[in-house]
Design an enzyme around this catalytic site. Structure first.
Site, short mmCIF file in Angstrom:
data_model
loop_
_atom_site.label_atom_id
_atom_site.label_comp_id
_atom_site.label_asym_id
_atom_site.label_seq_id
_atom_site.Cartn_x
_atom_site.Cartn_y
_atom_site.Cartn_z
N GLY A 1 0.79 -1.22 0.00
CA GLY A 1 0.00 0.00 0.00
C GLY A 1 0.83 1.27 0.00
O GLY A 1 1.96 1.27 -0.48
N GLU B 1 -5.19 -7.80 -7.35
CA GLU B 1 -4.88 -7.60 -5.93
C GLU B 1 -3.75 -6.58 -5.79
O GLU B 1 -2.65 -6.79 -6.29
CB GLU B 1 -4.46 -8.93 -5.30
CG GLU B 1 -4.30 -8.83 -3.79
CD GLU B 1 -3.66 -10.08 -3.19
OE1 GLU B 1 -3.22 -10.01 -2.04
OE2 GLU B 1 -3.58 -11.12 -3.89
N LEU B 2 -4.01 -5.50 -5.08
CA LEU B 2 -3.03 -4.42 -4.95
C LEU B 2 -1.71 -4.94 -4.38
O LEU B 2 -1.69 -5.52 -3.29
CB LEU B 2 -3.59 -3.32 -4.04
CG LEU B 2 -2.66 -2.12 -3.83
CD1 LEU B 2 -2.47 -1.33 -5.10
CD2 LEU B 2 -3.19 -1.22 -2.71
N ASP B 3 -0.61 -4.71 -5.09
CA ASP B 3 0.73 -5.14 -4.65
C ASP B 3 0.79 -6.64 -4.41
O ASP B 3 1.66 -7.11 -3.66
CB ASP B 3 1.16 -4.38 -3.38
CG ASP B 3 1.19 -2.88 -3.60
OD1 ASP B 3 1.39 -2.46 -4.75
OD2 ASP B 3 1.00 -2.14 -2.63
N GLY B 4 -0.10 -7.39 -5.04
CA GLY B 4 -0.18 -8.82 -4.77
C GLY B 4 0.18 -9.70 -5.96
O GLY B 4 0.12 -10.93 -5.86
#
Lengths: 283, 283, 283, 283
Positions: free
Chosen positions: C200, C225-228
């Site tokens: 994040g 998926e954020l940063d995933g």
């Protein structure tokens, strides 16, 4: 604006820190950072770096130096005192490879290198456009076997009075003893090997032939001994049998620019003391 | 139990991979891992490592080798084929410093080093108790200037027929050409510097005097040229002006044991090919 | 010009390597480099990367692909075949921080990044001059909370048909699922932390507050998926209590640009396979 | 024998260094090493570590402390003063994995860890023989869900009055708040991940599933927040898609033992100050 820096080298003996601290305290200066190193409390050398804050330092610096003289004398100190806000003035010498130069220009532009780059001097015209696009003067000084002496004379004219520190950013000419004596511990070179391995020419070819598993680069002050001056910084990167000489050069370029940029940063922040053929680096 | 390993070196030319794959396919062997490296598709050397699974391999290995002979000949291959389950047999030679020996014993005990340590030989008695507590025979073979030859003869008697690989885990005696010719590329030494820097004796003192900012260690096969054999692995660690020779030695001990243990692990897993004075390491 | 590259993923089972090798052999192609990895010979996935030489490859590539189809089908392969000489076409998206962009431009100019940089797109005008000085088109597409959708539509128009790979070089806007589905595993982002730590916003502030002793950066493919998304490359650098958030950012900029440049290089050289949420990187 | 060490934390303000230096000068003590760090000269915290030499220090230490009290009070210092020759007394807690324990025993035996290892406590009998062979008492204190409280009571009885510092060398039980309050910033744990990534159980499995390219370990002081205490040291090593969970564990064991050993060394040399949830480490 009121931040000062001080570097001290002297024979170790009791009372140095107390005397220096007392001096700053009496001047109402506040020591905000202090690093020290003693080679041996019994008769070795002592090295110290101090950052201090003092109101109106720019105007008081000369007085401060004068006052400090007495202490310095009694402890046989080799010392210097700097206004942190006063940027060091650099000349960068470069030949045909641009990566070390570009890294410095770029860190300078990003505000990571607190210095004035006064000029770039090269024995080739190749990088003029790029350098001038940063608003930095570019001087072309050709060098041949016959004109080596004149070229150095030209260099001295260009930099004399304008420059504190000279960076050899892959400048492939040997600097004469005559030139060196004008800039003791003020000329920084990047050598493209993990010194003292692979002194001299073509270090990547030497590294390839020896089959090393790590290659490196070394930033050092230039002295009369080729690739033999005090080492400021070194770093390495892993390579494998798959990497041929060209690949070693490509990998090496990254290490070279990082290592040189670190060394220059430390130099302009007065973090390096030289004693005999070694450096004390306070980071 | 059915896992095999194969190492191949030969001049590169089209068709090698296909011929080797076809061979394994015809034998109903499954290639589970294959690494290769070509120095130059036009006339360079080609190196290959294969892991394969084949039912009942232990009994079929000799037959397999025989069949492969024809292919090997047509491609002028230098090759070997191993049963992965057959552990290599090691002799460790050591003098007075125990850290490299202990790292190997410890990794062996932890199951990280898949080999049989058949014996430890030393020119001192110091480590007998420790070694024997691991259930490993310890032989004391004193060496003086006068008894060097007898000592080597004694070594040969001890290891002959029992040992594949000899580890010099800080063994401070030079191995004779006579001894070396019995174990080509089977003797691994740890040198306590980042070779080729600081060849020879007292490398940490040399490193201190030169003021390097990284110190290292090098594991290499032993050849007649002192500290000049094919490098298997190297690593380094950052040091500073604060580190005196003793501190460099302390830091160095960590690097030495890690580097040697890695090299031995790769050797016993048949991951290393030697060509001229360099290694190809498939990891 | 005659060098080809092939990437294969499929369920592991005996005979894959033999079938592929036989295919290339029959086509008179020479395998010059081959890497493979099996998650588990018993029922895991198998990954392979091949570099091969074949005369007149540019004209024969389509035919080659067609022939390979039968093999691919019988092994349920997910595969692709590329002409190495055909450069991938990149669009770089950037916001206000220029270091990652500049590193890519610079490596591209130095010949270290074998790709065509088709355009740079930014939600700010700041870097227009610098980018255009490299002869690369610069598109300013402002983004606000209200115009996010229109901005993405504009991006798609700009890149559609012209670009294979999108690099988010510190582009501080979240990419919509709609956009992502057009470029699966073709969008590379640099996140300024050692993921999964500090997912994040403001990762350096998070790192400072947690008091970590190393900071890092992560290049990954972008997924919903954020940063995933699948991690391509990570690296770290040591920091200390002395480094405040600004200093962490400065140090971080170096890691970010190195890590992103490595990831992009591997991507354009067809070295990365994605399986589920992980990458297999053959380097 | 005459070497002392001092640690100071206090709000920064002008005059601290001068006052401390003056104190030591008046006592005829020689400051041989001094490190300091100011979070912010304007109202931040100030941290200092001093090594000094003073004749007959063992007998004069209490008097010295008493004298220093006045200065300490006027600057609101949190401080401690130690005789360097007085070894810290350690208890090592361990479960079934022996690598971290063995590294400490080994460094202790080699003279690299200047401390007394008073005892090893384990909830298993496995390592008794090995520990006792070093001449160190081994206490077996079984722990079950039902006997957790009694076990901790037993621990407190064993260590009370005999131990300064507790090392959790892969001790897989959670320490209760009750126990923690007896040893604030005196319990060091090794966590087998690069915190804050992979807090909690099975970090290598978590790392494998996330597909990270580096794995790490973290030594930290234990607080009530699980894996949340002040970080002392961290390090990482590169891994690849080839490394399964077992391989990650094997690689991780090396990092864990190195990182824990470094943290313990710094702790026993009084190099660590804790402020809020972070450490200042003077190395």
């Amino acid at each position: 604006q009121n931040r000062g820096r001080m570097l001290i080298s002297c024979p170790d003996r009791p009372g140095i820190v107390a005397a220096v601290s007392k001096f700053f305290s009496e001047q109402s200066a506040n020591i905000v950072q202090s690093d020290q190193y003693s080679m041996d409390p019994e008769g070795g050398m002592f090295f110290m770096r101090i950052e201090f804050d003092l109101d109106n330092l720019a105007n008081r610096l000369e007085g401060l130096k004068k006052h400090f003289g007495t202490i310095a004398e009694s402890f046989m100190m080799d010392w210097s005192m700097h206004l942190a806000a006063r940027k060091k003035k650099l000349a960068i010498l470069v030949s045909k490879e641009d990566h070390c130069l570009l890294e410095l220009l770029w860190q300078w532009q990003a505000g990571d290198l607190y210095a004035d780059i006064e000029m770039v001097i090269s024995n080739h015209e190749d990088m003029r456009e790029q350098v001038e696009s940063f608003g930095i003067p570019y001087y072309y000084v050709p060098v041949t076997a016959d004109t080596k002496k004149e070229a150095e004379q030209k260099h001295l004219e260009l930099i004399s009075g304008k420059v504190d520190t000279i960076i050899l950013a892959r400048y492939m000419q040997i600097i004469s003893p005559y030139f060196l004596q004008h800039y003791p511990n003020q000329i920084i070179n990047i050598h493209h090997s993990f010194l003292p391995a692979f002194v001299g020419g073509k270090p990547y070819a030497q590294a390839y032939n020896r089959g090393v598993k790590l290659i490196g680069a070394t930033a050092h002050y230039v002295t009369e001994e080729l690739d033999g001056g005090p080492i400021i910084e070194q770093d390495v990167q892993r390579v494998s049998h798959r990497d041929n000489v060209d690949e070693l050069k490509r990998i090496g370029r990254h290490i070279e620019r990082i290592v040189l940029a670190r060394a220059v940063k430390w130099h302009v922040e007065d973090r390096i003391l030289v004693y005999q053929n070694k450096t004390v680096v306070f980071v």
